[in-house]
Design a protein around this motif. Structure first.
Motif, PDB file in Angstrom:
ATOM      1  N   PHE A  36       0.829  -1.210   0.000  1.00  0.00           N
ATOM      2  CA  PHE A  36       0.000   0.000   0.000  1.00  0.00           C
ATOM      3  C   PHE A  36       0.864   1.260   0.000  1.00  0.00           C
ATOM      4  O   PHE A  36       0.605   2.204  -0.753  1.00  0.00           O
ATOM      5  N   LEU A  37       1.918   1.274   0.842  1.00  0.00           N
ATOM      6  CA  LEU A  37       2.790   2.443   0.889  1.00  0.00           C
ATOM      7  C   LEU A  37       3.528   2.631  -0.435  1.00  0.00           C
ATOM      8  O   LEU A  37       3.640   3.758  -0.944  1.00  0.00           O
ATOM      9  N   ALA A  38       4.033   1.525  -0.993  1.00  0.00           N
ATOM     10  CA  ALA A  38       4.739   1.629  -2.280  1.00  0.00           C
ATOM     11  C   ALA A  38       3.780   2.069  -3.382  1.00  0.00           C
ATOM     12  O   ALA A  38       4.129   2.900  -4.238  1.00  0.00           O
ATOM     13  N   GLY A  39       2.563   1.528  -3.360  1.00  0.00           N
ATOM     14  CA  GLY A  39       1.584   1.917  -4.366  1.00  0.00           C
ATOM     15  C   GLY A  39       1.198   3.379  -4.247  1.00  0.00           C
ATOM     16  O   GLY A  39       0.949   4.051  -5.254  1.00  0.00           O
ATOM     17  N   THR A  40       1.173   3.895  -3.015  1.00  0.00           N
ATOM     18  CA  THR A  40       0.859   5.310  -2.815  1.00  0.00           C
ATOM     19  C   THR A  40       1.902   6.198  -3.465  1.00  0.00           C
ATOM     20  O   THR A  40       1.580   7.191  -4.130  1.00  0.00           O
ATOM     21  N   ILE A  99       3.308   9.781  -8.051  1.00  0.00           N
ATOM     22  CA  ILE A  99       4.150  10.156  -9.202  1.00  0.00           C
ATOM     23  C   ILE A  99       3.309  10.232 -10.468  1.00  0.00           C
ATOM     24  O   ILE A  99       3.422  11.172 -11.262  1.00  0.00           O
ATOM     25  N   GLU A 100       2.441   9.235 -10.662  1.00  0.00           N
ATOM     26  CA  GLU A 100       1.594   9.233 -11.865  1.00  0.00           C
ATOM     27  C   GLU A 100       0.597  10.383 -11.847  1.00  0.00           C
ATOM     28  O   GLU A 100       0.293  10.974 -12.887  1.00  0.00           O
ATOM     29  N   MET A 101       0.072  10.734 -10.675  1.00  0.00           N
ATOM     30  CA  MET A 101      -0.845  11.875 -10.580  1.00  0.00           C
ATOM     31  C   MET A 101      -0.159  13.154 -11.039  1.00  0.00           C
ATOM     32  O   MET A 101      -0.731  13.961 -11.780  1.00  0.00           O
ATOM     33  N   ILE A 102       1.080  13.350 -10.573  1.00  0.00           N
ATOM     34  CA  ILE A 102       1.811  14.569 -10.940  1.00  0.00           C
ATOM     35  C   ILE A 102       2.108  14.585 -12.433  1.00  0.00           C
ATOM     36  O   ILE A 102       2.018  15.629 -13.090  1.00  0.00           O
ATOM     37  N   ARG A 103       2.438  13.429 -12.997  1.00  0.00           N
ATOM     38  CA  ARG A 103       2.725  13.362 -14.445  1.00  0.00           C
ATOM     39  C   ARG A 103       1.470  13.624 -15.273  1.00  0.00           C
ATOM     40  O   ARG A 103       1.524  14.239 -16.332  1.00  0.00           O
ATOM     41  N   TRP A 104       0.357  13.152 -14.788  1.00  0.00           N
ATOM     42  CA  TRP A 104      -0.857  13.123 -15.596  1.00  0.00           C
ATOM     43  C   TRP A 104      -1.720  14.362 -15.412  1.00  0.00           C
ATOM     44  O   TRP A 104      -2.456  14.758 -16.308  1.00  0.00           O
ATOM     45  N   ALA A 105      -1.657  14.984 -14.220  1.00  0.00           N
ATOM     46  CA  ALA A 105      -2.550  16.099 -13.904  1.00  0.00           C
ATOM     47  C   ALA A 105      -2.240  17.307 -14.792  1.00  0.00           C
ATOM     48  O   ALA A 105      -1.091  17.556 -15.165  1.00  0.00           O
ATOM     49  N   ARG A 106      -3.261  18.052 -15.119  1.00  0.00           N
ATOM     50  CA  ARG A 106      -3.121  19.303 -15.856  1.00  0.00           C
ATOM     51  C   ARG A 106      -4.024  20.352 -15.212  1.00  0.00           C
ATOM     52  O   ARG A 106      -5.229  20.133 -15.121  1.00  0.00           O
TER      53      ARG A 106
END
Length: 653
Positions: free
Chosen positions: A280-284, A289-296
């Protein structure tokens, strides 16, 4: 703005949303004062300046928040409605400030709206609103948001008054709650992620760090109850699970079933990380990281993550134990702004893709807000339960007529999932606990919840005990007693037993221990049996009555001697021919007065509710041993030996 959209539409929409928020939290106006609110016992002995000088009696140094409580208490007494109205108002103001700050940061209107909606209905915010001492987090957040709004000035040299106001708001934040001290670091994050937009932020952050450093130097010298010790690493890791859940909360309803299926149910107390926890911690981290890459815009998720990390860091460093942090959702309120901003950025990136993605963004926001709304509405039930318990104690203290008071099986915490099931679609944590009471200041809890002032009575005048035989595994941090020890207290105490329907049963009225010259109000309303039948040569049945409204048979027993054996009561319902048409058997006095603890002279009021739809012509009453089934012999003058007695049924209408 669309030409087809009325000019007042946004204001109507915001008005409807804030009306909904107030409706969700409106029940808090009827809530009482809980365990941490015992700090009022300290505030009552302080003057206004004493709160700023510090005192070991206060666990933390939060002089501004405590001063507000001090002023309101002096002006309005212990009126929970006024205190909770302030808490609700703070949350509404913070929600409005989230929107204002994000717009000043340059967030697109839909992103700012989404983030404000997500924060307003943040599912972990209930404790900061409904639990009075939890509102110090909302106070600190108000100071931080106000300071940020003032700091976001695009001029190279803002007016000194504006800078001073921002620093004063920052001062108010960390004098309300110590988490507020992270604000200068937030400014650095904004400066890094919104470069060149607010040129004066670096200078203001430096001034903030200087002010914060001065506060820390002062804080180390002040008397206070909090030693400021660091948490052990394993406890910090455990608490990180709850923090990560607060960060990813929109995914909670999806992740909880997956984690339960993959790794089994979550223990109440962690104390050791399992494989699923590390995953869970690793997945968080990976999801972040993916949220920051994907968010606009990308800065929204990055700044949201920075705000969340800053807001939760003090709790992770100092709180540590999962049994503490996981039962204190208020610790997630300040970080919750960062979570709302980040997820607002994710939704904005979907919205910008148009078409199906835009519809998906709306559906995701609607689903998240709906689930959050359900959690918040259900969470209010915990505080309602706690209020019922404590105000029941206050009412009991008023009825005690000057006798010492003993509360039996007082619940320690109504937040545990086993206490009352509720809607909580998350894997970690107890969903928000209300620490009702320990035994340190029961008299104060009675007083601030509307009861008489017993704080000047001798120590132990009001106390609690745990009767494990009545409720096995009941969590009450009080000395254990058995029925015999409890019977001794009945001689000179008013004894109230907590029942799971949130009522306090006056045991001293049900089990009347031997007291010379004591009047028995029960005798005036019963049909006397003369002479009374004698069961097992030690128990007398003095009389009975039938309560038509509640369809309850009431039996009055007396101990002619110490029975020394535990008997159950059987009540057979008979028709005119003597045939059995129903039963109302049960333990003596619903288990509250076991016969093996009686002493000679004790009188017991024993109630048996009839099953619905049955109107007996007569009752057959007796005693039996639950383990063997053997019945107690009955002797009554002028009658042959038997194992029961016959009583007439209620009159036929």
């Amino acid at each position: 703005m669309s030409p087809h959209r009325p000019k007042g539409a946004p204001w109507i929409a915001w008005g409807a949303f804030f009306g909904l928020l107030f409706a969700v939290y409106q029940p808090a106006l009827g809530f009482g004062f809980f365990s941490d609110d015992l700090l009022f016992s300290v505030l009552a002995r302080q003057d206004s300046l004493g709160l700023f000088r510090g005192t070991p009696a206060l666990l933390h140094y939060r002089p501004l928040a405590m001063s507000l409580f001090w002023v309101v208490q002096r002006a309005a007494g212990y009126d929970g409605a006024i205190f909770h109205f302030i808490s609700i108002s703070l949350h509404l103001l913070n929600t409005a400030l989230v929107h204002a700050v994000l717009r000043r940061l340059g967030a697109p209107p839909p992103l700012a709206r989404s983030a404000a909606l997500l924060f307003g209905l943040f599912p972990f915010a209930h404790e900061a609103v409904a639990f009075l001492m939890g509102s110090v987090h909302s106070m600190a957040l108000f100071g931080m948001l106000l300071a940020t709004a003032l700091a976001l000035d695009r001029r190279p040299r803002p007016p000194w008054g504006r800078t001073a106001a921002a620093l004063l708001a920052y001062l108010a934040a960390f004098l309300s709650h110590e988490t507020g001290i992270v604000w200068p670091a937030l400014l650095l994050g904004i400066r890094r992620l919104r470069p060149g937009r607010f040129p004066a932020l670096g200078r203001l952050a430096a001034l903030g760090f200087a002010l914060g450093a001065g506060y820390l130097l002062l804080w180390r010298t002040l008397p206070r109850g909090d030693p400021g010790v660091l948490a052990r690493p394993i406890f910090t890791l455990e608490s990180s699970l709850y923090a990560a859940q607060g960060w990813l909360y929109p995914l909670g309803p999806l992740l909880a079933p997956l984690w339960t299926a993959a790794f089994g149910p979550r223990p109440v107390l962690l104390r050791a990380l399992r494989l699923g926890d590390w995953v869970f911690l690793a997945g968080t981290v990976e999801l972040t990281i993916e949220m920051i890459r994907w968010a606009r815009p990308r800065w929204a998720a990055a700044l949201g993550g920075w705000m969340f990390a800053l807001g939760i860091a003090p709790a992770l460093i100092f709180w540590g134990p999962a049994s503490g942090m996981m039962n204190y959702p208020r610790l997630l309120v300040i970080p919750g702004v960062g979570s709302a901003l980040a997820w607002g950025g994710v939704l904005e990136s979907l919205r910008r893709r148009g078409g199906l993605a835009r519809g998906l963004a709306g559906a995701a926001l609607g689903a998240t807000l709906t689930i959050s709304l359900l959690i918040l509405v259900d969470s209010m039930g915990y505080y309602r339960d706690a209020t019922a318990i404590l105000r029941g104690m206050a009412q009991a203290a008023r009825e005690a007529n000057g006798r010492p008071i003993l509360f039996v099986n007082l619940p320690y915490n109504v937040g545990y999932r086993w206490f009352r099931p509720r809607f909580y679609p998350y894997y970690y944590g107890g969903a928000g606990a209300v620490l009702v009471v320990d035994d340190r200041a029961l008299a104060w809890l009675v007083r601030i919840n509307g009861g008489p002032d017993l704080t000047d009575r001798p120590a132990g005048w009001v106390r609690s005990v745990r009767w494990e035989a009545l409720y096995p595994r009941w969590f009450t941090p009080a000395p254990a007693v058995d029925a015999r020890a409890l019977r001794e207290s009945l001689v000179d105490h008013a004894v109230y037993v907590f029942r799971e329907d949130f009522t306090w049963i006056p045991l001293h009225r049900i089990w009347q221990a031997r007291r010379e010259g004591a009047a028995d109000a029960q005798e005036e309303r019963i049909h006397r049996l003369s002479p009374p039948p004698q069961f097992d040569s030690r128990i007398l049945l003095w009389g009975w009555r039938f309560e038509e409204e509640t369809r309850t048979l009431v039996l009055l027993w007396e101990a002619a001697g110490a029975p020394g054996r535990r008997w159950q009561v059987f009540v057979h319902l008979l028709d005119p021919s003597g045939a059995l048409i129903g039963q109302a058997d049960g333990p003596m006095a619903e288990g509250l007065a076991p016969t093996d603890a009686w002493q000679a002279g004790d009188r017991i009021v024993d109630r048996h509710r009839l099953p619905p739809g049955v109107r007996p012509a007569a009752f057959r009453v007796g005693l039996y041993d639950l383990a063997t089934g053997a019945r107690a012999p009955v002797v009554q003058a002028g009658a042959p030996p038997a194992d029961s007695v016959l009583l007439p049924g209620p009159s036929t209408p």
